[in-house]
Design an enzyme around this catalytic site. Structure first.
Site, mmCIF file in Angstrom:
data_model
loop_
_atom_site.group_PDB
_atom_site.id
_atom_site.type_symbol
_atom_site.label_atom_id
_atom_site.label_comp_id
_atom_site.label_asym_id
_atom_site.label_seq_id
_atom_site.Cartn_x
_atom_site.Cartn_y
_atom_site.Cartn_z
ATOM 1 N N ARG A 151 -29.841 6.402 -20.232
ATOM 2 C CA ARG A 151 -30.757 7.219 -21.144
ATOM 3 C C ARG A 151 -31.553 6.269 -21.971
ATOM 4 N NH1 ARG A 151 -26.031 11.155 -20.865
ATOM 5 N NH2 ARG A 151 -25.187 9.476 -21.827
ATOM 6 N N ILE A 152 -30.864 5.321 -22.615
ATOM 7 C CA ILE A 152 -31.467 4.515 -23.578
ATOM 8 C C ILE A 152 -32.005 3.297 -23.034
ATOM 9 C CG2 ILE A 152 -30.898 3.162 -25.723
ATOM 10 C CD1 ILE A 152 -28.792 5.241 -26.447
ATOM 11 N N CYS A 231 -27.827 -2.803 -29.332
ATOM 12 C CA CYS A 231 -28.070 -1.500 -29.952
ATOM 13 C C CYS A 231 -27.024 -0.637 -29.304
ATOM 14 C CB CYS A 231 -29.124 -1.113 -30.270
ATOM 15 S SG CYS A 231 -29.544 0.130 -31.236
ATOM 16 N N ARG A 233 -23.054 -1.199 -27.961
ATOM 17 C CA ARG A 233 -21.571 -1.144 -28.467
ATOM 18 C C ARG A 233 -21.219 -2.757 -28.831
ATOM 19 N NH1 ARG A 233 -22.074 3.045 -30.001
ATOM 20 N NH2 ARG A 233 -20.671 4.890 -29.760
ATOM 21 N N ASP A 257 -27.151 -3.932 -34.002
ATOM 22 C CA ASP A 257 -26.669 -2.941 -34.667
ATOM 23 C C ASP A 257 -25.400 -2.576 -34.730
ATOM 24 O OD1 ASP A 257 -27.585 -0.579 -36.158
ATOM 25 O OD2 ASP A 257 -27.046 0.417 -34.175
ATOM 26 N N GLU A 262 -15.845 -2.602 -36.513
ATOM 27 C CA GLU A 262 -16.686 -1.807 -37.567
ATOM 28 C C GLU A 262 -15.858 -1.171 -38.329
ATOM 29 O OE1 GLU A 262 -19.800 0.442 -35.567
ATOM 30 O OE2 GLU A 262 -20.446 -1.344 -34.534
ATOM 31 N N HIS A 280 -24.727 -0.212 -37.639
ATOM 32 C CA HIS A 280 -24.783 0.909 -36.890
ATOM 33 C C HIS A 280 -25.572 2.250 -37.137
ATOM 34 C CE1 HIS A 280 -21.762 2.452 -33.551
ATOM 35 N NE2 HIS A 280 -22.805 3.100 -33.341
ATOM 36 N N GLY A 282 -28.473 2.951 -35.132
ATOM 37 C CA GLY A 282 -28.977 3.590 -33.864
ATOM 38 C C GLY A 282 -29.433 4.862 -34.062
HETATM 39 P P1 NAD Z 1 -25.810 6.328 -20.268
HETATM 40 O O1 NAD Z 1 -24.302 6.488 -19.910
HETATM 41 O O2 NAD Z 1 -27.029 7.072 -20.130
HETATM 42 O O3 NAD Z 1 -26.347 4.666 -19.553
HETATM 43 C C1 NAD Z 1 -25.310 3.646 -19.519
HETATM 44 C C2 NAD Z 1 -25.826 2.990 -18.271
HETATM 45 O O4 NAD Z 1 -25.027 1.718 -18.059
HETATM 46 C C3 NAD Z 1 -25.656 3.693 -16.987
HETATM 47 O O5 NAD Z 1 -26.777 3.730 -15.967
HETATM 48 C C4 NAD Z 1 -24.658 2.880 -16.049
HETATM 49 O O6 NAD Z 1 -24.569 2.982 -14.777
HETATM 50 C C5 NAD Z 1 -24.962 1.658 -16.808
HETATM 51 N N1 NAD Z 1 -23.640 0.472 -16.564
HETATM 52 C C6 NAD Z 1 -22.590 0.916 -16.601
HETATM 53 N N2 NAD Z 1 -21.541 -0.352 -16.456
HETATM 54 C C7 NAD Z 1 -22.549 -1.019 -16.210
HETATM 55 C C8 NAD Z 1 -22.235 -2.658 -16.028
HETATM 56 N N3 NAD Z 1 -21.163 -3.115 -15.628
HETATM 57 N N4 NAD Z 1 -23.329 -3.182 -15.684
HETATM 58 C C9 NAD Z 1 -24.742 -2.741 -15.887
HETATM 59 N N5 NAD Z 1 -24.846 -1.522 -16.233
HETATM 60 C C10 NAD Z 1 -23.797 -0.545 -16.348
HETATM 61 O O7 NAD Z 1 -25.456 5.740 -21.987
HETATM 62 P P2 NAD Z 1 -26.782 5.635 -23.011
HETATM 63 O O8 NAD Z 1 -26.987 7.158 -23.578
HETATM 64 O O9 NAD Z 1 -28.121 5.191 -22.498
HETATM 65 O O10 NAD Z 1 -26.028 4.886 -24.150
HETATM 66 C C11 NAD Z 1 -25.779 3.443 -23.856
HETATM 67 C C12 NAD Z 1 -25.114 2.882 -24.976
HETATM 68 O O11 NAD Z 1 -25.628 3.018 -26.209
HETATM 69 C C13 NAD Z 1 -23.631 3.385 -25.150
HETATM 70 O O12 NAD Z 1 -22.813 2.205 -25.273
HETATM 71 C C14 NAD Z 1 -23.842 4.106 -26.092
HETATM 72 O O13 NAD Z 1 -22.286 4.562 -26.897
HETATM 73 C C15 NAD Z 1 -24.594 3.347 -27.042
HETATM 74 N N6 NAD Z 1 -25.265 4.105 -28.189
HETATM 75 C C16 NAD Z 1 -25.274 3.610 -29.587
HETATM 76 C C17 NAD Z 1 -25.984 4.176 -30.556
HETATM 77 C C18 NAD Z 1 -26.229 3.345 -31.786
HETATM 78 O O14 NAD Z 1 -26.141 3.986 -32.973
HETATM 79 N N7 NAD Z 1 -26.452 2.144 -31.823
HETATM 80 C C19 NAD Z 1 -26.582 5.379 -30.258
HETATM 81 C C20 NAD Z 1 -26.384 5.924 -28.957
HETATM 82 C C21 NAD Z 1 -25.832 5.348 -28.074
HETATM 83 C C1 MLT Z 2 -23.450 6.975 -30.590
HETATM 84 O O1 MLT Z 2 -22.660 6.571 -29.812
HETATM 85 O O2 MLT Z 2 -24.010 8.268 -30.600
HETATM 86 C C2 MLT Z 2 -23.896 6.205 -31.697
HETATM 87 O O3 MLT Z 2 -22.737 5.117 -31.856
HETATM 88 C C3 MLT Z 2 -24.331 6.922 -32.906
HETATM 89 C C4 MLT Z 2 -23.229 7.348 -33.956
HETATM 90 O O4 MLT Z 2 -22.275 7.772 -33.486
HETATM 91 O O5 MLT Z 2 -23.645 7.242 -35.266
#
Ligand code: NAD
Ligand code: MLT
Length: 529
Positions: A151-152, A231, A233, A257, A262, A280, A282
């Site tokens: 997604r991201i 951004c 984990r 981030d 943490e 953190h 994001g």
């Molecule tokens: P998602 O599940 O939509 O996408 C993750 C992608 O990673 C998938 O397409 C998957 O196939 C791929 N993947 C898994 N293992 C892999 C590997 N070994 N090598 C390469 N690709 C691999 O997740 P998302 O919603 O895009 O979130 C991504 C990350 O962002 C997560 O760790 C989530 O916790 C984090 N996140 C952080 C914040 C923040 O506040 N900083 C906010 C939201 C999400």
């Molecule tokens: C998440 O995975 O959605 C992020 O780490 C954001 C948060 O919990 O604040």
């Protein structure tokens, strides 16, 4: 009836809290200590957390009434999902609600690190007007490598394309079509990616496979002066390796981030001017937090009302349109499952399920789970629900076989057929949906019928001859039982027939036994659906 209780152990939006309060009793205990949470958790039906509260066996095993754990956010690495599954606790998150914010924060960290914005900001506010140390790098025509095109990652890709960047992506778990859709060039290994990019940004979940996936070895292969952004984990980029690479100049800047530990108040990475850090943040925008709060509140309410919850982590994922289409079939499958222990007392050893017709093209795992729940729930002391039904069935040694066929073998477009086998015999039933999309039983052990699986149903076996059905119906009337509908089925003329009689009210066992003495009735049993 007393309201169900939810404890919210970390900050969520006011909109989310208000929605929770409209239906539930809410204890908002942002920052509650671990010890106190352990002591009070048994008073709650639901727990809502963000990324700090550790939801593990120590906590879940004490939550005697806990039915739902909501993660107000995306990553569930602070939740032991397997443990929750074992205890029958639904875990849900809000995967789409903060995606845009996290993607935008990635871009923000990237720009501010390559342009030294944060460092220049601190220097200027400290009273020094100097431009020399802060010369940055353009993104224009550079190459970025995205690790994890979910997604991201995919949103970051499309945004960076607008800077005229070349975007390479590594993600072994997605289709080629997805790489094309987001205008990225697929690379087949992490090594190949890092050798060819000016910037690396990671967007995978944190798990055993991805923890420290960018380590000394991988950074060594990267171009000199590579830029990195995390951004996602903490720990996906190994912090120790990053410190060394920043010291040696291999890495020219970093935007971070998230951190291995943490909250992070002290970290060697904070010592570098060319590292931009945020705590953190994001998902910390008004828009995302409003969405996240409302979304998790809606799901908590649904879960505690026994409704289907959209973003359950410990159940198969389905698009909402697919879920809407399958919902009545889920009910049908659960009711078909309820049939077994109402007429059999021997443990079921094997369940064979056939999904026939267009329904077979869908994700049918939820239907199988519903069927297993229907079978086990009435006879198990432990809590059985959608989340743990398959696990419970497997633990009881029930072998489960599923098959799909495109064409239904009967005149019904969609059909679910189940064969339940025990040590002595088999029960085979088939069901579909009526025109009103309610559950309909269409076959039982070769007897064809069309009986609503709703409320009370008398299943009777009778001799197939005159003056049996009428007197039995009259006898039911005599004891005040109103017949709503009745189906009679036979296989061979003059032998045993069956009746399925939908009745308006419960018939006590002694009363039914008495009425079943009616001439030609072999046996009768009241079933409840
Ligand atoms: P998602 O599940 O939509 O996408 C993750 C992608 O990673 C998938 O397409 C998957 O196939 C791929 N993947 C898994 N293992 C892999 C590997 N070994 N090598 C390469 N690709 C691999 O997740 P998302 O919603 O895009 O979130 C991504 C990350 O962002 C997560 O760790 C989530 O916790 C984090 N996140 C952080 C914040 C923040 O506040 N900083 C906010 C939201 C999400
Ligand atoms: C998440 O995975 O959605 C992020 O780490 C954001 C948060 O919990 O604040």
């Amino acid at each position: 009836m007393a309201k169900k209780r939810v404890i919210v152990s970390e900050r969520i939006s006011e909109e989310g809290l208000n929605l929770l309060r409209s239906e539930l009793e809410v204890d908002f205990r942002d920052g509650i200590s671990r010890q106190e949470l352990l002591e009070v958790i048994d008073q709650y039906d639901a727990l809502i957390v963000r990324s700090v509260t550790k939801v593990n066996e120590e906590l879940i095993s004490r939550g005697k009434n806990l039915r739902f754990v909501g993660r107000a956010g995306n990553g569930v690495d602070n939740i032991d999902v397997d443990v929750c599954t074992r205890y029958g606790v639904v875990v849900a998150n809000t995967p789409d609600s903060n995606t845009i914010s996290a993607a935008e924060q990635t871009i923000s960290l990237l720009l501010s690190s390559v342009r030294n914005t944060a460092w220049a900001n601190t220097t200027l506010k400290g009273g020094t007007w100097d431009r020399k140390p802060f010369r940055g790098m353009e993104l224009f025509e550079k190459t970025v490598g995205i690790v994890g095109l979910g997604r991201i990652g995919s949103m970051v890709a499309t945004r960076l394309k607008s800077f005229n960047m070349k975007v390479l992506a590594y993600d072994p778990y997605i289709s080629d079509e997805r790489f094309e859709r987001f205008g990225t060039e697929k690379v087949n290994s992490l090594e190949e990616l890092v050798k060819n990019v000016d910037i690396i940004t990671v967007h995978t979940p944190r798990n055993e496979e991805t923890m420290h996936m960018i380590d000394e070895k991988i950074l060594d292969m990267a171009k000199d002066g590579v830029r990195v952004v995390n951004c996602a984990r903490g720990g996906i980029i190994k912090e120790e390796a990053l410190v060394q690479a920043l010291e040696s100049g291999k890495v020219a800047s970093a935007g971070l981030d998230v951190f291995e530990k943490e909250p992070a108040t002290q970290n060697p990475l904070f010592e570098f001017n060319n590292v931009v850090v945020t705590p953190h943040l994001g998902a910390d925008t008004y828009e995302a937090q409003k969405r996240v709060g409302e979304n998790i509140a809606e799901q908590a309410i649904k879960a505690l009302n026994g409704d289907i919850v959209p973003n359950v982590v410990n159940l198969p994922t389905m698009l909402s349109e697919e879920l809407d289409y399958l919902k009545p079939y889920i009910t049908l499958a659960e009711k078909m499952g309820k049939f077994y222990y109402q007429i059999e007392k021997t443990p079921v050893n094997r369940v064979e399920i056939t999904y026939s017709g267009p329904i077979s093209k869908n994700e049918t795992e939820m239907l199988t789970i519903a069927l297993l729940k229907g079978i086990l729930e009435p006879v198990m002391w432990e809590k059985v629900n959608f989340v743990n039904a398959r696990l419970m069935a497997e633990e009881r040694g029930i072998k489960i076989f599923e098959q799909k066929e495109e064409q239904s073998p009967k005149r019904y477009k969609n059909l679910i057929t189940i064969k339940l086998v025990n040590s002595n015999q088999e029960l085979e039933i088939a069901g579909t949906l009526s025109r009103a999309r309610s559950p309909l039983l269409v076959e039982i052990n070769g007897y064809e019928t069309e009986s609503a699986l709703e409320g009370y149903v008398i299943l009777a076996e009778n001799e197939d001859r005159p003056r049996v059905i009428g007197p039995f119906a009259t006898a039911l009337g005599d004891v005040g039982v109103n017949i709503a509908s009745m189906r009679v089925a036979r296989q061979t003329k003059g032998e045993t027939a069956i009746m399925l009689i939908n009745v308006d009210n419960k018939v006590e066992e002694e009363v039914l036994d008495k009425v079943s003495k009616s001439d030609g009735i072999k046996r009768a049993k009241l079933l409840k659906f």
